[in-house]
Design an enzyme around this catalytic site. Structure first.
Site, PDB file in Angstrom:
ATOM      1  N   LYS A   8      25.076  45.216  54.799  1.00 53.04           N
ATOM      2  CA  LYS A   8      25.398  46.425  54.016  1.00 53.04           C
ATOM      3  C   LYS A   8      24.097  47.095  53.578  1.00 53.04           C
ATOM      4  O   LYS A   8      23.040  46.456  53.512  1.00 53.04           O
ATOM      5  CB  LYS A   8      26.239  46.097  52.773  1.00 53.04           C
ATOM      6  CG  LYS A   8      25.630  45.066  51.788  1.00 53.04           C
ATOM      7  CD  LYS A   8      24.645  45.611  50.762  1.00 53.04           C
ATOM      8  CE  LYS A   8      24.151  44.550  49.787  1.00 53.04           C
ATOM      9  NZ  LYS A   8      22.987  44.937  48.993  1.00 53.04           N
ATOM     10  N   ASP A 131      27.898  40.239  45.767  1.00 55.41           N
ATOM     11  CA  ASP A 131      28.043  41.123  46.931  1.00 55.41           C
ATOM     12  C   ASP A 131      29.188  40.722  47.850  1.00 55.41           C
ATOM     13  O   ASP A 131      29.613  41.494  48.702  1.00 55.41           O
ATOM     14  CB  ASP A 131      26.760  41.098  47.781  1.00 55.41           C
ATOM     15  CG  ASP A 131      25.701  42.077  47.283  1.00 55.41           C
ATOM     16  OD1 ASP A 131      26.042  42.977  46.497  1.00 55.41           O
ATOM     17  OD2 ASP A 131      24.540  41.927  47.699  1.00 55.41           O
TER      18      ASP A 131
HETATM   19  C1  CDM Z   1      21.344  43.655  44.368  1.00 62.93           C
HETATM   20  C2  CDM Z   1      22.700  43.586  45.040  1.00 62.93           C
HETATM   21  O1  CDM Z   1      22.545  43.150  46.397  1.00 62.93           O
HETATM   22  C3  CDM Z   1      23.305  44.984  45.068  1.00 62.93           C
HETATM   23  O2  CDM Z   1      24.381  45.075  45.960  1.00 62.93           O
HETATM   24  C4  CDM Z   1      23.639  42.617  44.321  1.00 62.93           C
HETATM   25  O3  CDM Z   1      23.821  42.986  42.978  1.00 62.93           O
HETATM   26  C5  CDM Z   1      23.207  41.168  44.420  1.00 62.93           C
HETATM   27  O4  CDM Z   1      24.345  40.415  44.645  1.00 62.93           O
HETATM   28  P1  CDM Z   1      24.257  38.880  45.148  1.00 62.93           P
HETATM   29  O5  CDM Z   1      23.039  38.680  45.982  1.00 62.93           O
HETATM   30  O6  CDM Z   1      25.590  38.556  45.725  1.00 62.93           O
HETATM   31  O7  CDM Z   1      24.038  38.147  43.777  1.00 62.93           O
HETATM   32  P2  CDM Z   1      24.573  36.710  43.277  1.00 62.93           P
HETATM   33  O8  CDM Z   1      24.293  35.704  44.343  1.00 62.93           O
HETATM   34  O9  CDM Z   1      25.952  36.838  42.743  1.00 62.93           O
HETATM   35  O10 CDM Z   1      23.613  36.487  42.030  1.00 62.93           O
HETATM   36  C6  CDM Z   1      22.270  36.101  42.146  1.00 62.93           C
HETATM   37  C7  CDM Z   1      21.617  36.377  40.799  1.00 62.93           C
HETATM   38  O11 CDM Z   1      21.357  37.789  40.680  1.00 62.93           O
HETATM   39  C8  CDM Z   1      21.576  38.218  39.350  1.00 62.93           C
HETATM   40  N1  CDM Z   1      22.622  39.258  39.338  1.00 62.93           N
HETATM   41  C9  CDM Z   1      23.434  39.474  40.423  1.00 62.93           C
HETATM   42  C10 CDM Z   1      24.363  40.484  40.404  1.00 62.93           C
HETATM   43  C11 CDM Z   1      24.488  41.274  39.232  1.00 62.93           C
HETATM   44  N2  CDM Z   1      25.381  42.266  39.159  1.00 62.93           N
HETATM   45  N3  CDM Z   1      23.693  41.031  38.172  1.00 62.93           N
HETATM   46  C12 CDM Z   1      22.753  40.037  38.209  1.00 62.93           C
HETATM   47  O12 CDM Z   1      22.014  39.867  37.242  1.00 62.93           O
HETATM   48  C13 CDM Z   1      21.953  36.984  38.549  1.00 62.93           C
HETATM   49  O13 CDM Z   1      20.749  36.482  37.993  1.00 62.93           O
HETATM   50  C14 CDM Z   1      22.469  36.027  39.598  1.00 62.93           C
HETATM   51  O14 CDM Z   1      22.291  34.689  39.228  1.00 62.93           O
HETATM   52  N1  ATP Z   2      24.310  32.198  55.093  1.00 65.26           N
HETATM   53  C1  ATP Z   2      23.194  32.498  54.383  1.00 65.26           C
HETATM   54  N2  ATP Z   2      22.377  33.487  54.779  1.00 65.26           N
HETATM   55  C2  ATP Z   2      21.280  33.801  54.056  1.00 65.26           C
HETATM   56  N3  ATP Z   2      20.894  33.179  52.943  1.00 65.26           N
HETATM   57  C3  ATP Z   2      21.664  32.172  52.493  1.00 65.26           C
HETATM   58  C4  ATP Z   2      22.838  31.797  53.198  1.00 65.26           C
HETATM   59  N4  ATP Z   2      23.398  30.776  52.516  1.00 65.26           N
HETATM   60  C5  ATP Z   2      22.613  30.522  51.458  1.00 65.26           C
HETATM   61  N5  ATP Z   2      21.564  31.352  51.425  1.00 65.26           N
HETATM   62  C6  ATP Z   2      20.512  31.357  50.384  1.00 65.26           C
HETATM   63  O1  ATP Z   2      20.408  32.667  49.800  1.00 65.26           O
HETATM   64  C7  ATP Z   2      19.042  33.089  49.745  1.00 65.26           C
HETATM   65  C8  ATP Z   2      18.933  34.586  50.007  1.00 65.26           C
HETATM   66  O2  ATP Z   2      19.595  35.256  48.999  1.00 65.26           O
HETATM   67  P1  ATP Z   2      19.030  36.574  48.353  1.00 65.26           P
HETATM   68  O3  ATP Z   2      20.118  37.073  47.468  1.00 65.26           O
HETATM   69  O4  ATP Z   2      17.706  36.320  47.749  1.00 65.26           O
HETATM   70  O5  ATP Z   2      18.739  37.527  49.593  1.00 65.26           O
HETATM   71  P2  ATP Z   2      19.603  38.440  50.544  1.00 65.26           P
HETATM   72  O6  ATP Z   2      20.023  37.654  51.761  1.00 65.26           O
HETATM   73  O7  ATP Z   2      18.766  39.613  50.842  1.00 65.26           O
HETATM   74  O8  ATP Z   2      20.898  38.821  49.795  1.00 65.26           O
HETATM   75  P3  ATP Z   2      21.224  40.114  48.911  1.00 65.26           P
HETATM   76  O9  ATP Z   2      21.325  41.266  49.819  1.00 65.26           O
HETATM   77  O10 ATP Z   2      22.567  39.751  48.353  1.00 65.26           O
HETATM   78  O11 ATP Z   2      20.138  40.279  47.921  1.00 65.26           O
HETATM   79  C9  ATP Z   2      18.342  32.315  50.845  1.00 65.26           C
HETATM   80  O12 ATP Z   2      17.000  32.077  50.517  1.00 65.26           O
HETATM   81  C10 ATP Z   2      19.142  31.021  50.957  1.00 65.26           C
HETATM   82  O13 ATP Z   2      18.575  30.025  50.140  1.00 65.26           O
END
Ligand code: CDM
Ligand code: ATP
Length: 268
Positions: A8, A131
Site C-alpha cells: 500500500k 495496517d
Molecule cells: C505508519 C503506518 O504504516 C501508516 O499506514 C501505520 O500506522 C503503521 O501500522 P503498523 O506497521 O501496522 O503498526 P503496528 O505494527 O500496529 O504498530 C507498531 C508500533 O507503531 C506505533 N503505532 C502504530 C500505529 C498507530 N496508529 N500508532 C502508533 O503509535 C506503536 O508504537 C506500535 O507499537
Molecule cells: N511477513 C513479514 N514481512 C515483513 N516484516 C515482518 C513480517 N513478519 C514480521 N515482520 C517484522 O516486522 C518488521 C517490519 O515492520 P515495520 O513496521 O518496521 O516495517 P514495514 O514492513 O515497512 O511495515 P509498515 O509499512 O507497516 O511500516 C520486520 O523487521 C520484521 O521483524
C-alpha cells in the site's frame, strides 16, 4: 493455495493525537499498489513457516505465523506449511508484513471453509497490526482512529503511472511514531483527496516526513528528484523509507538507482 499479497501507499498522513494506550490516532488514505509478496499454503503434518527472497530482519515470529496462531486458537484449523516469497521491501512504509498477515487470514478462512466475513476477520487483523485490517478489503479508503476505522473514498490512480523508490534505509514504525509531533489537523484530507491530483502537492502532507527528512536527507532528496522527473505528486509512504511518485505517463527512473531500488508496481 497461492496468493499475491500487495503493498500500500499512504496518500496523505496526519498524526493527530497520542493516545493513552501508546498508539496514535491518524488520518490517511490507503491506496493498494501492485507490488507483491507471494504466499503459498500447503497442508502439512504440523504448522511450519519458511521464507525466501528478501531477508526479514528482527528474527521474531513472522506475522504469517501469528495470523495462523490467532485463527488456530479459535477454530483449531488444519496445520499448514506457509511459504513466503518476500519481495515487498521491509521498513519501507509499504505495509508488506501487514499485507502478508491479512492474506494468510483470508487464505486460511478459505482453505478451512470457516466462512468468516471480512467484518469477522477484522478483529484478528487488528491484533496483528494497525495496517493489517486495510488489506482485508484492500480498496482505497479514508482511515482514522489508529488506522482501522474506514470510510469509502473515491480515488482512482489507474490512468497514472506509479513509481516507488526504496533507499537502503530501514525505518522502524515504532521509532517513526516516537519522533513525530501529533497535531490537530489543519487539513481536511477527505476533501483534499477529491482535488485534482495536480493540486495534491499543495494540500496533502505526510506528518512523518519532517522528522524522517531531518534524519535522512537522502529520502527528502528522492522526493525532490521525483518532482524534477515530472511527478504530479510525490511523497513518502507511511513511516518511510519508501517514496512514491505519481506520473502522467510511464517514466524510466533507472538512472536514480544510486538513490535506491526502483519499483514500478504493475499487474502480474
Ligand atoms: C505508519 C503506518 O504504516 C501508516 O499506514 C501505520 O500506522 C503503521 O501500522 P503498523 O506497521 O501496522 O503498526 P503496528 O505494527 O500496529 O504498530 C507498531 C508500533 O507503531 C506505533 N503505532 C502504530 C500505529 C498507530 N496508529 N500508532 C502508533 O503509535 C506503536 O508504537 C506500535 O507499537
Ligand atoms: N511477513 C513479514 N514481512 C515483513 N516484516 C515482518 C513480517 N513478519 C514480521 N515482520 C517484522 O516486522 C518488521 C517490519 O515492520 P515495520 O513496521 O518496521 O516495517 P514495514 O514492513 O515497512 O511495515 P509498515 O509499512 O507497516 O511500516 C520486520 O523487521 C520484521 O521483524
Amino acid at each position: 493455495m497461492i496468493s499475491f499479497a500487495n503493498a500500500k501507499i499512504n496518500l496523505g498522513l496526519l498524526v493527530t493525537e497520542k493516545r493513552q494506550d501508546g498508539y496514535h490516532n491518524i488520518e490517511t488514505v490507503f491506496y493498494p499498489v501492485k507490488l507483491y509478496d507471494v504466499i503459498e499454503l500447503t497442508p502439512a503434518e504440523k504448522m511450519t513457516f519458511k521464507s525466501d527472497g528478501l531477508s526479514i530482519p528482527g528474527g521474531g515470529t513472522n506475522l504469517c505465523e501469528k495470523a495462523f496462531e490467532l485463527l488456530d486458537a479459535d477454530y483449531g484449523i488444519a496445520p499448514m506449511t506457509i511459504h513466503l516469497l518476500k519481495n515487498i521491501p521491509i521498513g519501507a512504509g509499504l505495509g508488506g508484513g501487514s499485507s502478508d498477515a491479512a492474506y494468510v487470514l483470508k487464505m486460511l478462512n478459505e482453505a478451512n471453509e470457516l466462512g468468516l466475513s471480512m467484518e469477522q476477520l477484522k478483529p484478528y487483523a487488528e491484533r496483528l497490526g494497525a495496517d493489517c485490517a486495510f488489506f482485508l478489503e484492500n480498496k482505497p479508503v479514508f482511515a482514522s482512529g489508529i488506522g482501522t476505522t474506514f470510510e469509502d473514498v473515491t480515488v482512482d490512480l489507474s490512468p497514472y503511472f506509479i513509481a516507488v523508490i526504496k533507499p537502503d534505509i530501514h525505518i522502524s514504525t515504532v521509532e517513526a511514531y516516537q519522533c513525530v509531533m501529533p497535531q490537530t489537523p489543519v487539513l481536511d484530507l477527505k476533501r483534499a483527496i477529491q482535488l485534482p491530483i495536480q493540486e495534491w502537492k499543495y494540500h496533502l502532507v505526510n506528518d512523518f516526513e519532517i522528522g524522517v527528512f531531518e534524519r535522512y536527507p537522502k529520502i527528502e532528496k528522492i522526493k525532490h528528484v521525483l518532482y524534477e522527473k515530472g511527478a504530479l505528486y510525490a511523497a513518502m509512504s507511511g513511516s518511510g523509507s519508501a517514496v512514491f511518485g505519481i506520473f502522467e505517463e510511464a517514466v524510466d527512473l533507472q538512472e536514480l538507482k544510486n538513490l535506491g531500488t526502483v519499483y514500478y508496481p504493475v499487474d502480474l
